[in-house]
Enzyme design. Sequence first.
Site, PDB file in Angstrom:
ATOM      1  NE  ARG A 206      43.094  31.281  42.118  1.00  0.00           N
ATOM      2  CZ  ARG A 206      44.217  31.289  41.411  1.00  0.00           C
ATOM      3  NH1 ARG A 206      44.167  31.387  40.114  1.00  0.00           N
ATOM      4  NH2 ARG A 206      45.375  31.167  42.011  1.00  0.00           N
ATOM      5  CG  ASN A 227      40.689  35.708  39.598  1.00  0.00           C
ATOM      6  OD1 ASN A 227      41.298  35.101  40.482  1.00  0.00           O
ATOM      7  ND2 ASN A 227      40.348  35.155  38.464  1.00  0.00           N
ATOM      8  N   PRO A 228      41.687  36.714  43.000  1.00  0.00           N
ATOM      9  CG  PRO A 228      41.527  35.031  44.627  1.00  0.00           C
ATOM     10  CD  PRO A 228      40.740  35.712  43.526  1.00  0.00           C
ATOM     11  CE  LYS A 229      43.948  36.643  36.472  1.00  0.00           C
ATOM     12  NZ  LYS A 229      43.602  36.160  35.121  1.00  0.00           N
ATOM     13  CD  GLU A 230      48.195  38.978  37.533  1.00  0.00           C
ATOM     14  OE1 GLU A 230      47.991  40.210  37.557  1.00  0.00           O
ATOM     15  OE2 GLU A 230      48.528  38.356  36.509  1.00  0.00           O
TER      16      GLU A 230
END
Length: 327
Positions: A206, A227-230
Amino acid sequence: MKNNSYEYDVALSFAGEDRAYVEEVANSLNRKGIKVFYDLFEEANLWGKNLYEYLSEIYQNKARYTILFISNFYNKKLWTNHERVSMQARAFQESREYILPVRFDDTEIPGILKTVGYIDLQQKTPEELAMLIEKKLKKDQTFFRRRWSKLSTMINAKPFIFSIKIIDQKAQLVKNAHVVLVANNSTYIEGRSDEKGLAHFIIRTRKMYTVLIAHPEYPAVLFKNINPKEDIEVTIEKTIGFGSVVINKSGQVPGIVGKIEPIRKTDKGFALYADNIAIDGGANQPCDFELNKSLSLEDNGGNIIHLTFRFFQGRIALADYCKHKSI
């Protein structure tokens, strides 16, 4: 009591009239992975709580720093003055700076001396202020150790799928868009949108990414610090006659025959090689270029396009192109 494990890196204290600017700062900090107390991020936590006690605890004990957005509006508010008193109680106990003032104007705030260093917001965009806050935090060794520990955990995390949905201005699904995620260290992940307008990526480490989107019927689109969290949804707008392309090391541009190869020069500038293509009427190659400035390319069949590079990092370039119109 000094706390080395704060719930928030920064808490933002501001008047509602200044929310538009502050919200951009909060979103930028959030994208940078900085834990920020901003009321709209905390609606569920604030719901039903005794706000007088809860906010006192936040501003006195739970944040590493407080950013105090000084303005004429701030000085007139009941809640902001309650927050200020809580901050000053904390600042009195510690021998380091805790309240970081930033100013929209010259309003005097009780307990904030004129000699205290501040940031003039008339000279700073929200993104520039967020970068200064990040720089301030990085000087704090406990913050640095926490971020390093968090990064180590993220590197060892299990892979997960990150998806980007692409639609046009009429909410129609856009298929076959070339999507590239470029990390700060210039590593990248490539994909294409499917029949449902979705591009899927397997994320193994991440990081924050710059997202590049190209399509032969749409101008180039890029977003930084994602940010690829969502999963995210992106709307791209069609402009007649324009298309875009991602060049990985070298490649072809629709509408013209031959290959091009952009390079980074040793002096940090950019230059372009073209195979059987004239650049700007026959300039010597490699031909220097700048981002966001157009070049003309002509192949051996007389086809001419105008090419504008929007992004170039590592060996990945994103460019707009349009066909030359004859007079």
